[in-house]
Design a protein around this motif. Structure first.
Motif, PDB file in Angstrom:
ATOM      1  N   SER A  12       6.543  48.817  41.256  1.00  0.00           N
ATOM      2  CA  SER A  12       7.902  48.353  40.947  1.00  0.00           C
ATOM      3  C   SER A  12       8.067  46.936  41.496  1.00  0.00           C
ATOM      4  N   SER A  13       9.147  46.290  41.111  1.00  0.00           N
ATOM      5  CA  SER A  13       9.336  44.922  41.607  1.00  0.00           C
ATOM      6  C   SER A  13       9.527  44.921  43.125  1.00  0.00           C
ATOM      7  N   SER A  14       9.980  46.057  43.694  1.00  0.00           N
ATOM      8  CA  SER A  14      10.117  46.113  45.167  1.00  0.00           C
ATOM      9  C   SER A  14       8.795  46.470  45.846  1.00  0.00           C
ATOM     10  N   GLY A  15       7.777  46.813  45.034  1.00  0.00           N
ATOM     11  CA  GLY A  15       6.451  47.028  45.611  1.00  0.00           C
ATOM     12  C   GLY A  15       6.052  48.476  45.832  1.00  0.00           C
ATOM     13  N   TYR A  16       6.822  49.445  45.340  1.00  0.00           N
ATOM     14  CA  TYR A  16       6.421  50.849  45.532  1.00  0.00           C
ATOM     15  C   TYR A  16       5.817  51.407  44.252  1.00  0.00           C
ATOM     16  N   LEU A  17       5.175  52.589  44.367  1.00  0.00           N
ATOM     17  CA  LEU A  17       4.632  53.278  43.189  1.00  0.00           C
ATOM     18  C   LEU A  17       5.436  54.553  42.954  1.00  0.00           C
ATOM     19  N   ASN A  18       5.572  54.920  41.676  1.00  0.00           N
ATOM     20  CA  ASN A  18       6.295  56.157  41.364  1.00  0.00           C
ATOM     21  C   ASN A  18       5.323  57.158  40.747  1.00  0.00           C
ATOM     22  N   PHE A  19       5.002  58.215  41.518  1.00  0.00           N
ATOM     23  CA  PHE A  19       4.064  59.241  41.067  1.00  0.00           C
ATOM     24  C   PHE A  19       4.773  60.520  40.625  1.00  0.00           C
ATOM     25  N   SER A  20       6.113  60.497  40.554  1.00  0.00           N
ATOM     26  CA  SER A  20       6.799  61.767  40.281  1.00  0.00           C
ATOM     27  C   SER A  20       6.844  62.051  38.788  1.00  0.00           C
ATOM     28  N   THR A  21       6.979  63.334  38.475  1.00  0.00           N
ATOM     29  CA  THR A  21       7.206  63.725  37.086  1.00  0.00           C
ATOM     30  C   THR A  21       8.724  63.789  36.897  1.00  0.00           C
ATOM     31  N   PRO A  22       9.250  63.720  35.663  1.00  0.00           N
ATOM     32  CA  PRO A  22      10.705  63.734  35.483  1.00  0.00           C
ATOM     33  C   PRO A  22      11.365  64.959  36.122  1.00  0.00           C
ATOM     34  N   SER A  23      10.719  66.127  36.069  1.00  0.00           N
ATOM     35  CA  SER A  23      11.372  67.316  36.636  1.00  0.00           C
ATOM     36  C   SER A  23      11.419  67.244  38.170  1.00  0.00           C
ATOM     37  N   GLN A  24      10.384  66.658  38.773  1.00  0.00           N
ATOM     38  CA  GLN A  24      10.384  66.537  40.247  1.00  0.00           C
ATOM     39  C   GLN A  24      11.475  65.587  40.735  1.00  0.00           C
ATOM     40  N   SER A  25      11.612  64.447  40.047  1.00  0.00           N
ATOM     41  CA  SER A  25      12.490  63.413  40.616  1.00  0.00           C
ATOM     42  C   SER A  25      13.937  63.883  40.686  1.00  0.00           C
ATOM     43  N   ALA A  26      14.270  64.935  39.907  1.00  0.00           N
ATOM     44  CA  ALA A  26      15.630  65.471  39.959  1.00  0.00           C
ATOM     45  C   ALA A  26      15.932  66.076  41.330  1.00  0.00           C
ATOM     46  N   SER A  27      14.883  66.452  42.109  1.00  0.00           N
ATOM     47  CA  SER A  27      15.142  67.109  43.399  1.00  0.00           C
ATOM     48  C   SER A  27      15.272  66.131  44.559  1.00  0.00           C
TER      49      SER A  27
END
Ligand SMILES: C[S@@+](CC[C@H](N)C(=O)[O-])C[C@H]1O[C@@H](n2cnc3c(N)ncnc32)[C@H](O)[C@@H]1O
Ligand SMILES: [Zn+2]
Length: 279
Positions: free
Chosen positions: A40-55
């Motif tokens: 991301s522009s802030s420097g992190y990675l997103n490894f979540s699936t759409p269903s996980q990120s809801a939690s």
């Protein structure tokens, strides 16, 4: 800068990951399909699936917790956790499982001579954590959105897993810990926030120990951080309340009492436990 290829594993196929030459993405070395994650522009990675990120925690929850933690009212807890990391680790990887907005993670990184990676399902928390690290020029912390039930890292890569007021998943943490590595948990002791509860409810109960504490890892040490916290404005008191599980169980009368509080004295009582994975 952390060499992420030493630790990361693809959340889809489990293959090792490397950062592309242009530093824009992390890709896996899976045989058939290469899974690719952009920084991301802030420097992190997103490894979540759409269903996980809801939690993961919401933007509002993250905002209130940030406001409270940045007042350093929990600095004593943070320092005690950092002391335990420094006592048990030297130079290897520390994972903060359920790192929220990275308050403890970045505090550890500032004193530690190794790598610190925080994982949380809340992209709002992780984004704040990554931005805070940049702002403070902390180069040995890194953050990713990911579940603590399936950490996207290889087995036996961490000297320590730190787990603060977040789900404790013994089996997964034991998988990623080196032999001889430690798990450092922090949770509410029986008197934690008693004064806050007394101000909101007619009847209060002592906290009981959380039921997800490790059963197989060996308990090495237990310590308590206890002090009286004085808050003198409603905004901080409300932010503190919104960080607690009571926030979701309180009725109208409780919120009315909360709105009227301009000052508060409350017990802080946190239990820190250190478990070792045996050689
Ligand atoms: C009470 S907060 C504590 C955050 C941080 N450790 C702190 O003390 O400031 C609990 C955190 O656990 C995260 N969380 C809940 N379930 C999770 C999961 N399965 N994987 C990763 N993070 C999770 C939430 O998004 C939230 O940030
Ligand atoms: Zn893959």
């Amino acid at each position: 800068m952390i060499d992420l290829s030493k630790y990361l594993r693809c959340p889809h196929c489990g293959a090792p990951m490397r950062v592309t030459e242009n530093q824009k993405s992390a890709v896996c070395d899976g045989a058939a399909k290469k899974h690719c994650f952009d920084f991301s522009s802030s420097g992190y990675l997103n490894f979540s699936t759409p269903s996980q990120s809801a939690s993961g925690d919401s933007k509002e929850a993250v905002r209130s917790r940030t406001a409270f933690l940045e007042s350093d009212s929990y600095l004593g807890i943070s320092e005690s956790i950092t002391d335990s990391v420094l006592k048990h680790c030297n130079g290897g990887l520390v994972i903060d499982a359920g790192c929220g907005e990275g308050y403890y993670t970045n505090n550890i990184a500032q004193k530690y001579n190794g790598d610190v990676i925080g994982f949380d399902l809340s992209k709002y928390g992780v984004e704040h954590a990554a931005k805070a690290a940049r702002k403070k020029a902390i180069s040995n912390s890194f953050f990713a959105v990911g579940s603590v039930f399936e950490l996207p890292v290889g087995g036996e890569c961490a000297d320590a897993v730190v787990n603060i007021f977040a789900p404790c998943v013994e089996k997964e943490y034991a998988r990623v810990m080196k032999k001889g590595g430690v798990l450092i948990t922090a949770g509410a002791g029986e008197d934690h926030l008693l004064g806050l509860k007394k101000a909101i409810y007619d009847t209060t109960y002592k906290n009981t120990e959380r039921d997800d504490m490790p059963k197989d890892l060996k308990l090495l040490e237990e310590k308590r951080v206890s002090y009286l916290l004085k808050l003198d404005n409603n905004e901080l008191i409300s932010s503190l309340f919104s960080m607690t599980p009571y926030f979701y169980r309180t009725g109208e009368s409780g919120f009315k009492r909360l709105a009227e509080l301009d000052s508060l004295e409350t017990e802080i009582d946190v239990v820190i436990k250190i478990f070792r994975k045996e050689e």
